[in-house]
Scaffold this motif. Structure first.
Motif, PDB file in Angstrom:
ATOM      1  N   GLY A 143      45.525 -43.992 -64.251  1.00 38.64           N
ATOM      2  CA  GLY A 143      45.083 -44.924 -63.212  1.00 38.64           C
ATOM      3  C   GLY A 143      46.176 -45.111 -62.191  1.00 38.64           C
ATOM      4  N   GLY A 144      45.899 -45.945 -61.202  1.00 39.87           N
ATOM      5  CA  GLY A 144      46.868 -46.194 -60.147  1.00 39.87           C
ATOM      6  C   GLY A 144      46.755 -45.196 -59.007  1.00 39.87           C
ATOM      7  N   GLU A 145      47.677 -45.311 -58.085  1.00 35.28           N
ATOM      8  CA  GLU A 145      47.641 -44.462 -56.888  1.00 35.28           C
ATOM      9  C   GLU A 145      49.010 -43.871 -56.619  1.00 35.28           C
ATOM     10  OE1 GLU A 145      46.332 -46.810 -53.599  1.00 35.28           O
ATOM     11  OE2 GLU A 145      44.375 -47.232 -54.492  1.00 35.28           O
ATOM     12  N   LEU A 164      44.029 -42.091 -58.182  1.00 35.34           N
ATOM     13  CA  LEU A 164      43.972 -41.396 -56.897  1.00 35.34           C
ATOM     14  C   LEU A 164      45.338 -40.825 -56.564  1.00 35.34           C
ATOM     15  CD1 LEU A 164      42.822 -40.747 -54.035  1.00 35.34           C
ATOM     16  CD2 LEU A 164      43.423 -43.092 -53.398  1.00 35.34           C
ATOM     17  N   ILE A 165      45.357 -39.556 -56.200  1.00 34.25           N
ATOM     18  CA  ILE A 165      46.574 -38.945 -55.673  1.00 34.25           C
ATOM     19  C   ILE A 165      46.219 -38.373 -54.300  1.00 34.25           C
ATOM     20  CG2 ILE A 165      48.353 -37.197 -55.997  1.00 34.25           C
ATOM     21  CD1 ILE A 165      47.771 -37.244 -58.986  1.00 34.25           C
ATOM     22  N   MET A 179      42.566 -31.017 -65.039  1.00 36.85           N
ATOM     23  CA  MET A 179      42.216 -32.395 -64.657  1.00 36.85           C
ATOM     24  C   MET A 179      41.056 -32.910 -65.520  1.00 36.85           C
ATOM     25  SD  MET A 179      41.289 -33.180 -60.727  1.00 36.85           S
ATOM     26  CE  MET A 179      41.054 -34.815 -60.090  1.00 36.85           C
ATOM     27  N   ARG A 180      41.147 -34.148 -65.981  1.00 36.94           N
ATOM     28  CA  ARG A 180      40.082 -34.767 -66.790  1.00 36.94           C
ATOM     29  C   ARG A 180      39.117 -35.557 -65.916  1.00 36.94           C
ATOM     30  NH1 ARG A 180      41.878 -31.150 -69.978  1.00 36.94           N
ATOM     31  NH2 ARG A 180      41.894 -31.662 -72.169  1.00 36.94           N
ATOM     32  N   ALA A 181      39.641 -36.262 -64.948  1.00 31.82           N
ATOM     33  CA  ALA A 181      38.824 -37.041 -63.997  1.00 31.82           C
ATOM     34  C   ALA A 181      39.771 -37.568 -62.935  1.00 31.82           C
ATOM     35  CB  ALA A 181      38.084 -38.172 -64.709  1.00 31.82           C
ATOM     36  N   GLY A 182      39.254 -38.445 -62.078  1.00 32.74           N
ATOM     37  CA  GLY A 182      40.097 -38.965 -61.005  1.00 32.74           C
ATOM     38  C   GLY A 182      39.860 -38.218 -59.703  1.00 32.74           C
ATOM     39  N   THR A 183      40.690 -38.525 -58.717  1.00 32.83           N
ATOM     40  CA  THR A 183      40.492 -37.973 -57.380  1.00 32.83           C
ATOM     41  C   THR A 183      41.816 -37.516 -56.783  1.00 32.83           C
ATOM     42  OG1 THR A 183      38.661 -39.529 -57.065  1.00 32.83           O
ATOM     43  CG2 THR A 183      39.543 -38.474 -55.082  1.00 32.83           C
ATOM     44  N   ILE A 184      41.819 -36.314 -56.233  1.00 37.35           N
ATOM     45  CA  ILE A 184      42.987 -35.786 -55.523  1.00 37.35           C
ATOM     46  C   ILE A 184      42.535 -35.422 -54.114  1.00 37.35           C
ATOM     47  CG2 ILE A 184      44.675 -33.922 -55.400  1.00 37.35           C
ATOM     48  CD1 ILE A 184      44.498 -33.662 -58.445  1.00 37.35           C
TER      49      ILE A 184
END
Lengths: 270, 297
Positions: A143-145, A164-165, A179-184
């Protein structure tokens, strides 16, 4: 009010300074901060041996100087703010779960490994493995950015699970590998093998990407959700133009060697 | 008390506690956003039979919506927090998600939240995607038109329903013109909405009925055709029609301001009497005395 530490003696070898975190210095006197222990190579040293300390321990910490050889700044922090006026060394914000780290210069490798919350913002470039899992770990950031305004090197967001990255410049090879999930979001182009082994998650590129054959073209779309991210990044100082905000993106799903539930969105300038 | 040619009756409107939510609907064009809002607010005039009350609050320009597309703000009220979740899921799922190019967002940042997107996501049948940005979680649901985006939870807050004004006219046209004018003036207040068609009720009701199973029935005290037939008629001689303007609000101040503007607007249109409906003060938690509203101007 903040506590200020100015680097007065350049370290010959890297310093491991996990104590340079608001939680570690909050409530300490100036002398107490000066006596906090760090590792200089294999030697135990004190903060006061390298830094001039001004003020008592506050939840806001300001670090001055070229700290590119100072590792683990803000490691494990849960709240507060660390501002680095200069460059930061490896493992910046490792394992942090809250608070904000801002670096006016560059950051080295391993920015925010295993972080689960909070925000790291680097105005310059960063090294390899930004927001990545440590070697041997199956899951990266939770988590986090992490916002990098310049360029980054390889394996951005390796095995990330949430968060988020964003990269304002270019990224190296293997963006979002495993990558498992999240947003780049990468605004300046990326190297080869983006999304290799990704299970889920979103990789967004403003520039054309050379994709692996295990990614399949789905359709083009104007993703509404992306507007949220781009508005958010615009508020964080990234330059987002109207074309990217409302434009169309080619959607590729993959990686088919995994669950094929991830996506790479590539801006379509036509 | 007289305001111009209009007699304002010394009475009060009785209102009761509800729960409210603000829903922001966006779409690629204003027309599609309007279409979704129209569908969302359909059959939502009264909790008596519709289970909730809803109406458009205002239109929002594409610079002020969460996704920078044209939008409509809609208010929806129900009787309990639990009802809110059910009604929002039903109406967003059936009326907004089905409308092309739309997305749906929470418009109340404070207070309690109820699950909406986290229940609607199952429409994605396993292909839905959760996203979190800036602490806000929403769901991307794949649909035939592309993707539907909806907030995970929606804020709800205690609200007030049942604020009302009665327009009594010696001609039906005068009463209706006053009611319409009042509704237009009241609608301009932020945080209130008028759930009935154009804000005006042609068949106001009382609580209960002589018939078993009817929880509301015609308000005979204000029916012109029953004057002389019923003992409790509240109508002065010569009144030909009574129209009610019902208003709900997210807070008491907004409701007061809306009602005050409504009385003024009705008086400007020369209606004979402005009154209000109540149950003798026994049912609702809120009382809005018409004189106090005018004196607070």
């Amino acid at each position: 009010m903040h506590t200020e530490l100015e680097l007065t003696t350049a370290p010959e070898v890297p310093i491991e300074a996990e104590c340079l975190s608001p939680a570690k210095i909050k409530g300490l006197s100036q002398s107490g901060i000066e006596h906090l222990a760090m590792m200089h190579g294999n030697r135990k040293v004190r903060v006061g041996d390298f830094f001039r300390v001004t003020g008592n321990g506050q939840s806001s910490l300001r670090l001055e100087g070229d700290l590119s050889r100072v590792k683990y700044i803000g490691a494990g922090m849960k709240e507060g703010e660390v501002r680095v006026n200069g460059s930061a060394g490896m493992h910046l914000g490792a394992g942090m779960s809250g608070g904000v780290i801002r670096v006016s210069g560059d950051a080295s490798d391993w920015v925010g490994p295993e972080m689960s919350g909070g925000r790291i913002e680097v105005m310059g470039n960063a090294g390899h493995m930004v927001g990545s899992a440590y070697r041997g770990q199956r899951v990266g950031i939770m988590g986090g950015e992490i916002l990098i305004h310049g360029n980054v090197k390889n394996e951005l967001g390796s095995a990330m699970r949430r968060g988020l990255i964003a990269v304002g410049g270019q990224a190296g090879d293997f963006v979002g590998v495993n990558m498992r999930a999240g947003t780049i979001v990468v605004m300046g182009g990326m190297g080869i093998r983006a999304g290799a082994g990704m299970v889920r998650g979103s990789i967004i590129s403003f520039e054309p990407v050379e994709l692996l054959p295990t990614f399949t073209y789905s359709c083009w779309l104007r993703p509404t959700f992306l507007r949220f991210y781009l508005c958010h990044l615009g508020q964080s100082g990234f330059e987002i133009d109207d074309d990217h905000m409302g434009g169309r993106y080619r959607r590729y799903c993959g990686d088919s060697v995994e669950e094929n539930r991830g996506e790479i969105l590539v801006f379509d300038s036509r | 008390m007289r305001v111009g040619k209009t007699e304002v009756v010394d009475t009060f409107a009785e209102a009761f506690g509800m729960w409210g939510a603000r829903v922001i609907i966006t779409a690629d064009t204003k027309n599609w956003a309007r279409a979704a809002a129209q569908s969302f607010t359909g059959f939502a005039t009264s909790v008596i039979r519709c289970k909730c009350e809803a109406a458009v609050e205002c239109e929002i320009s594409d610079t002020d919506t969460p996704d920078l597309r044209p939008g409509i703000s809609v208010l929806l009220f129900a009787m309990s927090e639990k009802d809110m979740s059910a009604r929002l899921v039903e109406r967003i799922g059936q009326c907004v998600m089905t409308c092309p190019t739309t997305a749906c967002y929470n418009g109340l940042e404070n207070g309690t939240t109820v699950p909406v997107g986290q229940r609607l996501r199952f429409f994605g049948d396993g292909h839905q995607i959760a996203k979190v940005v800036g602490g806000r979680k929403f769901w991307r649901i794949p649909i035939m038109g592309g993707e539907f985006l909806v907030d995970d939870v929606f804020g709800v807050q205690p609200a007030i329903g049942g604020g009302n004004l009665l327009m009594l006219g010696r001609s039906g046209r005068t009463a209706l013109r006053a009611a319409s004018g009042a509704a237009d003036a009241m609608r301009d207040v932020a945080g209130v909405f008028l759930p009935f068609p154009q804000g005006v009720v042609g068949s106001g009701s009382k609580v209960g009925s002589r018939y078993k199973g009817m929880i509301a029935s015609t308000n005979e005290a204000y029916c012109p055709t029953l004057r002389g037939r019923v003992e409790n008629s509240a109508l002065p001689e010569g009144i030909a029609a009574v129209y009610e303007v019902v208003v709900n609000g997210l807070d008491e101040n907004a409701l007061r301001e809306a009602m005050r503007r409504g009385i003024q607007a009705a008086a400007e249109r020369g209606v004979d009497y402005v009154s209000a409906g109540n149950y003798g003060g026994t049912l609702g938690q809120y009382k809005f005395h018409l004189y106090e509203l005018l004196e607070s101007n």
